[in-house]
Structure formats: structure tokens, C-alpha cells
Design an enzyme around this catalytic site. Structure first.
Site, short mmCIF file in Angstrom:
data_model
loop_
_atom_site.label_atom_id
_atom_site.label_comp_id
_atom_site.label_asym_id
_atom_site.label_seq_id
_atom_site.Cartn_x
_atom_site.Cartn_y
_atom_site.Cartn_z
N SER A 1 0.40 -1.64 -0.39
CA SER A 1 0.07 -0.32 -0.20
C SER A 1 1.22 1.21 -0.34
O SER A 1 0.09 2.06 -1.05
CB SER A 1 -1.03 -0.27 1.11
OG SER A 1 -1.72 -1.46 0.87
N GLU B 1 2.16 -0.86 14.67
CA GLU B 1 2.79 0.63 14.94
C GLU B 1 3.38 1.24 15.75
O GLU B 1 4.69 1.79 15.10
CB GLU B 1 1.60 1.53 14.11
CG GLU B 1 1.16 1.30 12.66
CD GLU B 1 -0.09 0.26 12.67
OE1 GLU B 1 0.06 -0.43 13.31
OE2 GLU B 1 -0.55 -1.04 11.64
N PHE C 1 -2.36 5.92 11.08
CA PHE C 1 -1.37 5.23 12.23
C PHE C 1 -0.28 5.70 12.71
O PHE C 1 0.02 5.73 14.05
CB PHE C 1 -1.29 4.27 11.73
CG PHE C 1 -2.26 3.40 11.55
CD1 PHE C 1 -3.62 3.58 11.55
CD2 PHE C 1 -2.35 2.26 9.96
CE1 PHE C 1 -4.98 2.31 10.61
CE2 PHE C 1 -3.18 1.71 9.65
CZ PHE C 1 -4.64 1.93 9.75
N HIS D 1 -2.06 7.83 2.72
CA HIS D 1 -3.35 7.73 2.77
C HIS D 1 -3.66 9.47 3.68
O HIS D 1 -4.81 8.94 4.30
CB HIS D 1 -4.06 7.04 3.24
CG HIS D 1 -3.34 5.12 2.59
ND1 HIS D 1 -2.37 5.42 1.88
CD2 HIS D 1 -3.92 4.63 1.35
CE1 HIS D 1 -1.99 4.56 1.57
NE2 HIS D 1 -4.07 4.07 0.63
N ARG E 1 -3.28 9.07 -1.26
CA ARG E 1 -2.89 7.88 -1.61
C ARG E 1 -2.38 7.69 -2.75
O ARG E 1 -2.44 6.41 -3.43
CB ARG E 1 -4.53 7.25 -2.19
CG ARG E 1 -4.62 5.73 -1.72
CD ARG E 1 -6.00 5.02 -2.10
NE ARG E 1 -6.21 4.04 -1.85
CZ ARG E 1 -7.55 3.43 -2.84
NH1 ARG E 1 -8.42 3.99 -2.75
NH2 ARG E 1 -7.41 1.97 -2.27
#
Lengths: 291, 338
Positions: free
Chosen positions: B47, B68, B93, B119, B177
Site C-alpha cells: 500500500s 505501528e 497510524f 493516505h 493515496r
């Protein structure tokens, strides 16, 4: 090579002196986490006076072994050790906790020579230690990383994140200790948030686990030496200890997690420390007993 | 296709790759000459698009699983051992789940850890609020020692990543993103941390933007020029901290009307950072912020959300027209006070 009887006697004598220093700093600081400093004092003594490869005159020596005090509230104990080792002038500890002092109850690695990581918030030190051990391996360095956790600290979920990672990355240069003094601020660990079977938990996470009397130098030494030759897995040494160890009126007392002492109490404490002949856990109140 | 200085990829790529993919490629280039660079992620290698780096330097990628807090703690330890960790995970996160590790392990110790927060904002629109992050600029800029950069597009991401390596201490780079439009045509426009980029000169009003809002602000400026005859200055304030006070005060002096647009809660982000500068100066101007009005985000495609929160071209045009109607205190001697 196992510690000789002479070396053990020498370490015990050093620990008595360091415990007295910790009492002094507690007086100067106006209060400190003395109970947990005294419980971990023998592990610290074995590390700093026999096993750690460090150069106090060159605190940032790149090839030094790293030591992370994950139970950062033990700063009063570590600072006494570092002063005695010569990282800085012992007189500076008179300023402990004072305005703008480099020394506060949780030591700042950017201010105190010899402190490899700034800790205080629990559950951070083992992750940083994993990073250090990975960094050593990546850079083909042979220095080792040691990390000392509190037992109550193992309530923190991040400890177990780090535990998984150390196993996954097979960090055999990482050796961790748990100062298993069976107490946290609000009471006994098993009453507040039980940890047992603690050693089994670490085994289940893939660590090589050794359970020892955390005040017995022969056992501390054997465990560290065993960790140094263990391949393919990190080692956890669960050290059964007594909170307030060495000071008769503090031993196994929850209220001495953090406390203030005046000069009169300090004198009593030091007399008790000097009167203690052996340094093993034997003879102390039973672990997990009623408080 | 023209090769770009300092990169092994090309213009065509930069216009088609996402910000995060460009991050991966730039990191590859940098790692070729800097042995300290390692990449960390928490089960988001795909990602966060560090695949290119992983292919080339598998020994230099550390995936810590979905953890995380541990991710940032490990990065701190690696930096302590002399490495230069680039840590990528979603901004939610990096800024919330692991905030204490970022603050205490990295910023407090002032370590050389570079955070690539993907993101950001509402760019993962369909995923909903758990995977949006409209608080991170506010959070990160309140951390002492932290440098906060929100690049406008892929080109600026490449510049920001290179500049982050040169800058000692922690850096937080917030990306989208990866489906955002590209504003710049290359990376050669004089990027410098802490220096705003003038996208469009103008005299009637200044739109200050960061991230994807820069592209939309530039589009809005064209439309306002063509339809309303309004001269809009557009500033790309990519560095939220340290912020470019000179560019902001020049805009206040020259245009007396400031609209700040960001993909963030209107509380605490770029708008607040700009307002801090203006308030401290003692100068007045007509001022407005466009972003999420202190609410949790809706679900939807990012472009729909940008429209809803007035971050897109039409939204910015509307906000500019509103602000042009606002009065501000005239003071002929105002200029002399500088």
C-alpha cells in the site's frame, strides 16, 4: 567464564555501595522510585561491573554494548551506577530533579552521558532495543544490546509487539531482563493485572527464557553468559527480585515504589544495606504473598 | 522522454506514478549512495509502494507486521545505531496509533527518522473515517523538533524526500493515496524546506494551500481570472513547519485577503499555522479557512469529498468570492509598520 567467588564478593560489595548511593540520590531528589531501583540493582551491577563493554570516558564509543532501561523510572538507580562508573561527576546528582538539572526521574539520553535511550513511558524500550540490535546486525557490528524491563511494564501491548519482532528477526544479540519484583504502583502485579505464567508467555513468543534469582550473582552471570552464546533467538532473563531489596523497612512493600526519605531514614536504610551479608532472594518474603 | 537530474526515472513516469510510488523510486536512488538508508513498514509494503525499493534492496526493508508502535520504536533504535530509517505507514497510524513513539522515541530524542505518511486527509475516501486522517498536521506540528511537509504532488514528493535526507532530525512527509493530479511539470522549480512556492502571482487575494489543494487552487485561480477578472496569488506552502513567515506576510501586505485550503480539519492545520503568523504580526486582513469544519469525514470517492469540503476548484472559487466580499480594516499607514 562463570563468576568466581571472589568476583561475586566484589560485585556484592559494589552493589551495597551503589544501593547506598541510590538512597543518597533519593534524599537529594526529594523522592524517587527507590523500590524498583533497589530491586534491579544487582542486575545493573553485574552488567556495568562485569559484562557490558563500555568506555565511560567515551560514552558514544560506536562499538559499545547498548543498555536500555525500559523501566525508565529506575533512573535514580541507573544514574547512581553511571556516576560511579565515571560517566559524569557524582556531585551532579545533588541536583537530581532540580530546575534545569540534566537529571530527572526519567533520564534524558541527550543530557546524561551513558544513557543509550530516553525512557520513562513504559513499553517503549524493548522496541528501541530491537531497532538497535537490527542496526548492529545490518552494519555488521558485534556489539550486544541489553534491555531491562519492569514486570508491570509487561502489561503494555507494545512490549509484546516488540517480543514478536525480536523473535521474527532472530535477534540473538538482544538480551532482555524483567525485574520481576511482583509489584506495580497500585499493588501486587497478580492482583492488578496478572502476568503469570510470565516465563511461559515469553517462551511462547519464541524467546530463549531463563528464570533466575535476580539477586544471586552466580545465577545472573550464568544467565548472561548463556544468552551470549545462544544462537537464533533473543534471550529473556526473568529475574525474581524483591522490591526495595537491601533496605529492611522497604523490602516487599508496595508503598516504597516511590518514596521520599529524610536523612534519618537514609541512615537507617544504609545501615540495613551494609548489614546485609548475602544478596540472594532467599529469606525474603514469599513472592506473591499477601501484602 | 527526458531524464531528470538526480533520478533514474523520467518525466513520463513522474506524471503517471503516484506520490508513494515516486517515494519508493527516489528512495532507491538515494540508497544507492547512502548506505545508512533503510525502509520500514508495518504490513503496508504494498500500500505504501516501497515495492521497488524492496526488489532492489531486500535486505534493507524491515516489515514489522501490523504493529505501528513497535514500528516507530524500532526506527528510533535503528537511528540510534547510526542508520537513516524511512518509515512508511498510513498517516492515521503514524499520527495517532503510534503518536507517543513518534513524539517520545523519535522527536524527544531528536533522531534522524523520516516518516512517510500515506493516505493523508480523506484520500482513502471509500475506506471511511478510520482510514482518513484529518488531524495529522495539527498533531505533528505540535511536536518539537518535527519538520512537517505536505507535498503538492509526485514531483514535490521527490523533492521533499531528497531534502529530508539532507535535513538532520525527524521529518514527517504527508502523502495522499496516489490518485491525485500532478501540478508541477518537473522537479526543477527551486524546492526548499520552509520556502513557499509561488504557483501564481496575484494582487487581489492569496490562496495558501498544501497537498492536493495546491492543484485545485491553481485551477481555481485560472477560472477566477477568466470569469471574474480577479488576480489570485497561489502559494504552495508545502512546509507547514518551519513555516515561511516571509511569504505569508508578503501575501498579507500585498493582497490583504488570505484563504487557506487544506485536506484537514480547519483546526490546527496549515490554516492555523498561517493564522499564528498573521496574529503575531499585529497586521490585519480578511482571512478564511477551507477544509473539514471540525467534523468526522464522510465516506465517498476523494473527488466527491474534496467537493463537499470545498477543497476542489469549484469549492475554492466559491470561498474566494465570499472572502472578496468581506471587509477588512483599512489603514493607509499600515505598510509603514513593517
Amino acid at each position: 567464564m562463570p563468576l568466581s567467588a571472589k568476583e561475586i564478593r566484589s560485585l556484592q560489595a559494589k552493589a551495597r555501595q551503589l544501593r547506598c548511593d541510590m538512597v543518597d540520590v533519593t534524599v537529594w531528589a526529594g523522592g524517587a522510585h527507590i523500590g524498583g531501583a533497589l530491586s534491579m540493582a544487582d542486575v545493573l551491577t553485574a552488567l556495568y561491573y562485569h559484562y557490558l563493554k563500555v568506555k565511560p570516558a567515551q560514552p558514544d564509543w560506536p562499538e559499545r554494548d547498548r543498555f536500555v532501561l525500559s523501566k525508565g523510572h529506575g533512573g535514580v538507580g541507573l544514574s547512581a551506577v553511571l556516576a560511579d562508573k565515571g560517566y559524569f561527576d557524582k556531585d551532579l546528582l545533588h541536583e537530581f530533579n532540580h530546575f534545569k538539572s540534566p537529571f530527572g526521574m526519567h533520564l534524558d539520553g541527550n543530557k546524561v552521558p551513558g544513557v543509550d535511550a530516553s525512557t520513562g513511558s513504559l513499553g517503549h524500550g524493548l522496541s528501541m532495543s530491537v531497532g538497535m540490535a537490527l542496526g548492529a546486525r545490518f552494519q555488521k557490528q558485534t556489539w550486544r544490546t541489553y534491555c531491562l524491563l519492569g514486570d508491570g511494564e509487561c502489561n503494555e501491548g507494545s512490549v509484546w509487539e516488540a517480543a514478536m519482532a525480536a523473535h521474527q528477526f532472530k535477534l540473538d544479540t538482544l538480551t532482555a531482563f524483567i525485574d520481576r519484583n511482583h509489584m506495580m504502583i497500585d499493588g501486587r502485579t497478580e492482583d492488578i493485572m496478572s502476568l503469570e505464567p510470565l516465563a511461559e508467555k515469553w517462551r511462547a513468543f519464541g524467546w530463549e527464557v531463563r528464570e533466575i534469582d535476580g539477586h544471586d550473582y552466580a545465577q545472573i552471570g550464568a544467565a548472561i553468559e548463556g544468552a551470549q552464546t545462544t544462537k537464533g533467538a533473543p534471550t529473556m532473563i526473568v529475574c525474581d527480585t524483591v522490591k526495595g531489596k537491601g533496605v529492611d523497612f522497604m523490602e516487599d512493600q508496595v508503598k516504597w515504589h516511590y518514596g521520599s526519605i529524610d536523612s534519618e531514614l537514609a541512615a537507617r536504610a544504609k545501615a540495613s544495606i551494609q548489614a546485609a551479608s548475602g544478596a540472594t532472594r532467599a529469606g525474603a518474603p514469599a513472592a506473591g504473598g499477601a501484602s | 522522454m527526458t531524464a531528470v537530474t538526480g533520478t533514474t526515472w523520467n518525466v513520463y513516469d513522474a506524471n503517471t506514478l503516484t506520490q508513494a510510488e515516486i517515494y519508493g523510486r527516489v528512495l532507491c536512488d538515494l540508497a544507492a549512495t547512502d548506505a545508512r538508508i533503510v525502509a520500514l513498514t508495518a504490513d503496508l509494503a504494498r500500500s505504501t509502494k516501497i515495492g521497488v525499493f524492496q526488489d532492489k534492496y531486500p535486505q534493507r526493508v524491515f516489515n514489522v507486521g501490523i504493529a505501528e508502535q513497535n514500528l516507530f520504536g524500532i526506527a528510533a533504535g535503528m537511528a540510534k545505531s547510526g542508520l537513516l530509517p524511512f518509515v512508511s505507514t498510513m498517516s492515521a497510524f503514524a499520527s495517532m496509533r503510534a503518536l507517543e513513539q513518534v513524539r517520545t522515541d523519535i522527536c524527544y530524542q531528536n533522531l534522524d527518522v523520516k516518516i512517510i505518511a500515506t493516505h493523508g486527509g480523506v484520500s482513502f475516501g471509500q475506506a471511511g473515517t478510520t482510514h482518513h486522517c484529518t488531524e495529522d498536521i495539527a498533531i505533528q506540528r505540535s511536536l518539537a523538533n518535527m519538520c512537517v511537509i505536505v507535498p503538492a504532488d509526485g514531483w514535490e514528493t521527490a523533492n521533499a524526500v531528497r531534502a529530508a535526507v539532507q535535513r538532520p532530525g525527524p521529518v514527517y512527509i504527508r502523502l495522499g493515496r496516489g490518485f491525485e493530479p500532478t501540478h508541477f511539470e518537473n522537479d526543477d522549480y527551486g524546492f526548499e524546506i520552509g520556502k513557499a512556492v509561488t504557483i501564481n502571482e496575484g494582487t487581489d487575494i492569496t490562496v495558501i494551500a498544501c497537498g492536493v489543494a495546491v492543484y485545485h487552487a491553481a485551477e481555481a485561480a485560472k477560472l477566477l481570472r477568466d470569469q471574474d477578472g480577479i488576480s489570485v496569488r497561489v502559494l504552495d506552502v508545502h512546509t507547514i513547519k518551519p513555516i515561511d513567515e516571509v511569504a505569508i506576510m508578503a501575501a498579507v501586505t500585498d493582497t490583504r485577503r488570505i484563504l487557506v485550503v487544506e485536506e484537514h480539519n480547519v483546526i490546527g492545520g496549515l490554516g492555523s499555522a498561517v493564522a499564528d503568523v498573521i496574529a503575531a504580526s499585529g497586521k490585519g486582513c480578511a482571512f478564511a479557512k477551507s477544509g473539514l469544519p471540525d467534523c468526522y469525514s464522510e465516506v465517498g470517492y476523494p473527488e466527491d469529498l474534496y467537493g463537499h469540503y470545498c477543497i476542489d476548484g469549484d469549492g475554492i472559487v466559491g470561498k474566494v468570492r465570499e472572502l472578496l466580499k468581506r471587509e477588512f480594516e483599512a489603514d493607509e499607514d499600515w505598510q509603514d509598520e513593517f
